[in-house]
Design a protein around this motif. Structure first.
Motif, PDB file in Angstrom:
ATOM      1  N   MET A   1      -1.047   9.882  12.952  1.00 38.50           N
ATOM      2  CA  MET A   1      -0.554   9.377  11.674  1.00 38.50           C
ATOM      3  C   MET A   1      -0.322  10.579  10.760  1.00 38.50           C
ATOM      4  O   MET A   1      -1.174  11.439  10.618  1.00 38.50           O
ATOM      5  CB  MET A   1      -1.612   8.430  11.103  1.00 38.50           C
ATOM      6  CG  MET A   1      -1.312   7.946   9.727  1.00 38.50           C
ATOM      7  SD  MET A   1      -2.395   6.624   9.121  1.00 38.50           S
ATOM      8  CE  MET A   1      -3.947   6.895   9.889  1.00 38.50           C
ATOM      9  N   SER A   2       0.846  10.628  10.159  1.00 39.68           N
ATOM     10  CA  SER A   2       1.154  11.743   9.270  1.00 39.68           C
ATOM     11  C   SER A   2       0.915  11.338   7.826  1.00 39.68           C
ATOM     12  O   SER A   2       0.859  10.167   7.495  1.00 39.68           O
ATOM     13  CB  SER A   2       2.603  12.187   9.469  1.00 39.68           C
ATOM     14  OG  SER A   2       3.473  11.167   9.051  1.00 39.68           O
ATOM     15  N   GLY A  70       5.936  -0.181   9.735  1.00 38.71           N
ATOM     16  CA  GLY A  70       5.363   0.791  10.660  1.00 38.71           C
ATOM     17  C   GLY A  70       5.995   2.163  10.536  1.00 38.71           C
ATOM     18  O   GLY A  70       5.324   3.192  10.654  1.00 38.71           O
ATOM     19  N   TRP A  71       7.304   2.204  10.265  1.00 40.35           N
ATOM     20  CA  TRP A  71       7.997   3.481  10.100  1.00 40.35           C
ATOM     21  C   TRP A  71       7.422   4.245   8.907  1.00 40.35           C
ATOM     22  O   TRP A  71       7.224   5.453   8.971  1.00 40.35           O
ATOM     23  CB  TRP A  71       9.489   3.236   9.930  1.00 40.35           C
ATOM     24  CG  TRP A  71      10.315   4.491   9.925  1.00 40.35           C
ATOM     25  CD1 TRP A  71      10.649   5.238   8.834  1.00 40.35           C
ATOM     26  CD2 TRP A  71      10.890   5.157  11.044  1.00 40.35           C
ATOM     27  NE1 TRP A  71      11.415   6.313   9.203  1.00 40.35           N
ATOM     28  CE2 TRP A  71      11.577   6.287  10.557  1.00 40.35           C
ATOM     29  CE3 TRP A  71      10.901   4.890  12.403  1.00 40.35           C
ATOM     30  CZ2 TRP A  71      12.253   7.150  11.391  1.00 40.35           C
ATOM     31  CZ3 TRP A  71      11.583   5.761  13.234  1.00 40.35           C
ATOM     32  CH2 TRP A  71      12.252   6.884  12.730  1.00 40.35           C
ATOM     33  N   VAL A  73       4.383   4.087   7.719  1.00 41.63           N
ATOM     34  CA  VAL A  73       3.059   4.603   8.096  1.00 41.63           C
ATOM     35  C   VAL A  73       3.201   5.805   9.022  1.00 41.63           C
ATOM     36  O   VAL A  73       2.541   6.828   8.834  1.00 41.63           O
ATOM     37  CB  VAL A  73       2.204   3.496   8.749  1.00 41.63           C
ATOM     38  CG1 VAL A  73       0.907   4.065   9.295  1.00 41.63           C
ATOM     39  CG2 VAL A  73       1.909   2.387   7.742  1.00 41.63           C
ATOM     40  N   GLN A  74       4.082   5.720  10.011  1.00 42.53           N
ATOM     41  CA  GLN A  74       4.229   6.804  10.985  1.00 42.53           C
ATOM     42  C   GLN A  74       4.878   8.048  10.413  1.00 42.53           C
ATOM     43  O   GLN A  74       4.509   9.166  10.756  1.00 42.53           O
ATOM     44  CB  GLN A  74       5.066   6.339  12.176  1.00 42.53           C
ATOM     45  CG  GLN A  74       4.358   5.392  13.087  1.00 42.53           C
ATOM     46  CD  GLN A  74       5.246   4.990  14.261  1.00 42.53           C
ATOM     47  OE1 GLN A  74       6.469   5.081  14.192  1.00 42.53           O
ATOM     48  NE2 GLN A  74       4.622   4.542  15.326  1.00 42.53           N
ATOM     49  N   HIS A  75       5.876   7.894   9.562  1.00 45.92           N
ATOM     50  CA  HIS A  75       6.677   9.031   9.113  1.00 45.92           C
ATOM     51  C   HIS A  75       6.461   9.377   7.644  1.00 45.92           C
ATOM     52  O   HIS A  75       6.979  10.380   7.173  1.00 45.92           O
ATOM     53  CB  HIS A  75       8.159   8.769   9.365  1.00 45.92           C
ATOM     54  CG  HIS A  75       8.450   8.550  10.817  1.00 45.92           C
ATOM     55  ND1 HIS A  75       8.603   9.588  11.700  1.00 45.92           N
ATOM     56  CD2 HIS A  75       8.559   7.410  11.547  1.00 45.92           C
ATOM     57  CE1 HIS A  75       8.818   9.102  12.912  1.00 45.92           C
ATOM     58  NE2 HIS A  75       8.803   7.787  12.844  1.00 45.92           N
ATOM     59  N   PRO A  78       0.308   5.986   5.199  1.00 50.63           N
ATOM     60  CA  PRO A  78      -0.195   4.626   5.009  1.00 50.63           C
ATOM     61  C   PRO A  78      -0.609   4.431   3.553  1.00 50.63           C
ATOM     62  O   PRO A  78      -0.939   5.388   2.855  1.00 50.63           O
ATOM     63  CB  PRO A  78      -1.406   4.559   5.939  1.00 50.63           C
ATOM     64  CG  PRO A  78      -1.849   5.978   6.093  1.00 50.63           C
ATOM     65  CD  PRO A  78      -0.599   6.815   5.975  1.00 50.63           C
TER      66      PRO A  78
END
Length: 158
Positions: A1-2, A70-71, A73-75, A78
């Motif tokens: 996670m970034s 979700g995008w 959170v991933q990129h 959160p």
């Protein structure tokens, strides 16, 4: 996670955020239709979709919400969401599998609830490369405020 976790203070006055391109592939659509059981013919069958004036089967709206969240959170990062108050989507035109798309998230309103929590209302627009809209989502979420962030833990509770 970034990225680090975003709190109410981070999102209350945030500029418009743009993400993408994303592609909701046909194989992913098949996998999620199998998992979720959402096999309505317009999502599952090109032949049926053609009969409804669609070019091919379309991505379900709930999947559009999930992949855009979700995008982020991933990129991005959160958010310290502790509850959702409201979520609604308007689906303006169909999103087809294997079609690149982008989305923006804009903070429309933010309000303190108390010294621990704040409310953020946002609008998410799902767009094509020419900024034509596929869908518009409106969300109202309760977030932790930065001063109330929980202490770090060393592991997960089971």
């Amino acid at each position: 996670m970034s990225g680090t976790v975003k709190y109410w203070e981070d999102l209350a006055e945030a500029p418009v955020r743009r993400f993408g391109p994303l592609v909701f592939g046909g194989a992913l659509l098949d996998q999620l239709l199998d998992l979720m059981g959402e096999r309505h013919p317009v999502h599952d069958s090109d032949d049926f979709a053609h009969g409804t004036d669609r070019r091919q089967r379309i991505v379900p709206g709930g999947f559009i919400h999930s992949i855009t969240s979700g995008w982020v959170v991933q990129h991005g990062a959160p958010a310290a969401i502790v509850g959702m108050r409201r979520l609604s989507w308007d689906f303006v035109r169909p999103l087809y599998p294997d079609t690149p798309f982008w989305f923006t998230t804009r903070t429309d309103r933010a309000a303190e609830i108390d010294d621990r929590l704040g409310l953020v209302e946002t609008t998410r627009r799902v767009l094509d490369e020419n900024d034509r809209v596929y869908a518009i989502g409106r969300m109202s979420v309760v977030l932790l405020r930065r001063a109330a962030r929980p202490a770090a833990t060393t592991g997960r509770k089971h």
